[in-house]
Every structure is written in C-alpha cells, then in structure tokens.
Design a protein around this motif. Structure first.
Motif, PDB file in Angstrom:
ATOM      1  N   ARG A 208       5.788   4.760   1.074  1.00 41.89           N
ATOM      2  CA  ARG A 208       6.182   6.023   1.682  1.00 41.89           C
ATOM      3  C   ARG A 208       7.415   5.582   2.584  1.00 41.89           C
ATOM      4  NH1 ARG A 208       2.016   9.043   2.266  1.00 41.89           N
ATOM      5  NH2 ARG A 208       2.416  10.474   0.360  1.00 41.89           N
TER       6      ARG A 208
ATOM      7  N   ASN B 205       0.728  -1.294  -0.022  1.00 35.99           N
ATOM      8  CA  ASN B 205       0.100   0.051  -0.073  1.00 35.99           C
ATOM      9  C   ASN B 205       0.897   1.307  -0.015  1.00 35.99           C
ATOM     10  OD1 ASN B 205       0.810   0.652   2.776  1.00 35.99           O
ATOM     11  ND2 ASN B 205      -0.813  -0.604   3.540  1.00 35.99           N
ATOM     12  N   ARG B 206       0.403   2.317  -0.047  1.00 31.17           N
ATOM     13  CA  ARG B 206       1.029   3.700  -0.391  1.00 31.17           C
ATOM     14  C   ARG B 206       1.789   3.946   0.938  1.00 31.17           C
ATOM     15  NH1 ARG B 206      -1.473   7.589  -4.045  1.00 31.17           N
ATOM     16  NH2 ARG B 206      -3.099   6.405  -5.315  1.00 31.17           N
TER      17      ARG B 206
ATOM     18  N   GLU C 254      -5.085   2.173  -3.978  1.00 30.99           N
ATOM     19  CA  GLU C 254      -4.108   2.251  -3.025  1.00 30.99           C
ATOM     20  C   GLU C 254      -3.018   1.401  -3.102  1.00 30.99           C
ATOM     21  OE1 GLU C 254      -4.136   4.272  -0.159  1.00 30.99           O
ATOM     22  OE2 GLU C 254      -5.303   5.410  -1.372  1.00 30.99           O
TER      23      GLU C 254
ATOM     24  N   TRP D 261       3.487   8.748  -8.193  1.00 30.83           N
ATOM     25  CA  TRP D 261       4.294   9.490  -7.538  1.00 30.83           C
ATOM     26  C   TRP D 261       5.393   9.345  -8.356  1.00 30.83           C
ATOM     27  CZ3 TRP D 261       3.974   6.993  -2.158  1.00 30.83           C
ATOM     28  CH2 TRP D 261       2.962   7.278  -1.463  1.00 30.83           C
TER      29      TRP D 261
ATOM     30  N   PHE E  20       0.131   3.327  -8.985  1.00 31.97           N
ATOM     31  CA  PHE E  20      -0.607   2.877  -8.094  1.00 31.97           C
ATOM     32  C   PHE E  20      -1.725   2.546  -8.651  1.00 31.97           C
ATOM     33  CE2 PHE E  20       2.162   5.019  -5.025  1.00 31.97           C
ATOM     34  CZ  PHE E  20       2.347   4.250  -4.092  1.00 31.97           C
TER      35      PHE E  20
ATOM     36  N   THR F 171       3.892  15.068  -6.572  1.00 35.72           N
ATOM     37  CA  THR F 171       2.347  14.363  -6.238  1.00 35.72           C
ATOM     38  C   THR F 171       1.585  15.247  -7.232  1.00 35.72           C
ATOM     39  OG1 THR F 171       1.928  15.291  -4.139  1.00 35.72           O
ATOM     40  CG2 THR F 171       2.559  12.855  -4.297  1.00 35.72           C
TER      41      THR F 171
ATOM     42  N   ASP G  43      -2.690   8.480  -9.093  1.00 36.49           N
ATOM     43  CA  ASP G  43      -2.082   7.258  -9.041  1.00 36.49           C
ATOM     44  C   ASP G  43      -0.599   7.188  -9.290  1.00 36.49           C
ATOM     45  OD1 ASP G  43      -4.382   6.316  -8.027  1.00 36.49           O
ATOM     46  OD2 ASP G  43      -5.171   5.482  -9.945  1.00 36.49           O
TER      47      ASP G  43
ATOM     48  N   LEU H  40       0.163  -0.777  -4.817  1.00 38.71           N
ATOM     49  CA  LEU H  40       1.351  -0.486  -5.859  1.00 38.71           C
ATOM     50  C   LEU H  40       1.245  -1.349  -7.029  1.00 38.71           C
ATOM     51  CD1 LEU H  40       4.118   0.835  -6.307  1.00 38.71           C
ATOM     52  CD2 LEU H  40       5.395  -0.912  -5.314  1.00 38.71           C
TER      53      LEU H  40
END
Length: 171
Positions: free
Chosen positions: A60, A55-56, A102, A77, A99, A69, A75, A104
């Motif tokens: 991160r 997930n995000r 939510e 980055w 993404f 962003t 979706d 990857l």
C-alpha cells in the motif's frame, strides 16, 4: 397532418447531421469535455519496487490504496486506472495484486504498464508544433542593430555631501 409529420422527421434528421463523428458541431465547434481521471496511476517503476513476500502495508505504501477491495475476495486488490482527456485517446489499465494471508503472492497485469515518461507523453495533448521557437536574428539583422552607448564612469570620487555620523555605541 402528413405534411407536419414529414416536416418533423426531416427536422430531426437534420439535427443528427449537425453532430459529426469527430465530436465537433458543424465541423467547427468542439464542445468542452470534462477531464475524468479515476483510480491510481501505476507505472513500471512503481511496480518494480513491489516484490513477493512484502506485507500489505508495504504494498500500500508503494502502490497506494487499491480502488477495489472485495470482502468476498480478501486476498485480492484491484488497481484500476482510467483517464479521458480532450485531445488524447482514453486509457484504461488494470493491475490485480494477490496476497496469501498478509504477504504478497503475485501481481497480474503489470507487464502492460507504461514507464513514467511514456505515460506523461501519452496524456500530453500539447502539440510540439505549437511550441514557440526561440527568437534568433540573422547576421544581417545583428549588423543593423544600434550600438549601445556606454556611460562614462567618473574617474574622481563620488560627488555629494560628506556626512559625519555619530558612533552607534556610546562609550
């Protein structure tokens, strides 16, 4: 009037010849350049920890916050890194993380990332020729050194006043 114009043009032409192509003034003086580092340093080892399906928040935590962003491309980055250091070549890298909601989906540009050790070597502007060499004496120089004098250790008990101390606790 024509003489002043010719003198002005030659003076300006002379100023441009003072600046050489290798950023030195008269070939002797190198002006100080500010070191500029922007973005996130990403290495192969970091990106190898990121797997599709994470997930995000997990992404991160591993890669850090993205430099870009876009509200129109939620979706995506963008991780952009640039560095300009005096004595080294400027570097720029870009990694794009995609993404699906939510989770990857994929990473683009990770194949061109250096390993951590390679990155450190690429920005290290200290030359190996400048490193100090360890001091070593030749066998002849070792023979010329004076022999250290060893202090004689007393065989008897140490000298000085003998003191009787009162007990620490009273009984």
């Amino acid at each position: 009037m024509l003489v002043l114009l010719a003198l002005g043009v030659s003076a300006l032409g002379g100023c441009s010849s003072l600046q050489s192509s290798d950023s030195t003034l008269l070939g002797l003086i190198t002006p100080y350049r500010i070191e500029v580092v922007q973005g996130n340093v990403l290495t192969k080892e970091q990106v190898a920890l990121v797997k599709p399906g994470q997930n995000r928040t997990q992404v991160r935590d591993i890669l850090g916050s993205p430099l870009l962003t876009d509200t129109f491309h939620g979706d995506r980055w963008d991780y952009v890194f640039t560095i300009r250091r005096q004595g080294t070549e400027p570097q720029q890298r870009q990694v794009v993380v995609y993404f699906d909601g939510e989770t990857l989906k994929s990473i683009q540009g990770a194949e061109s990332l250096p390993a951590e050790r390679d990155f450190v070597n690429s920005i290290d502007n200290a030359k190996s020729s400048r490193s100090p060499k360890p001091l070593a004496l030749t066998p002849e120089q070792l023979k010329e050194l004076p022999v250290p004098v060893q202090a004689a250790m007393p065989a008897s008990a140490p000298e000085g006043p003998v003191r009787a101390y009162p007990p620490l606790e009273r009984s």
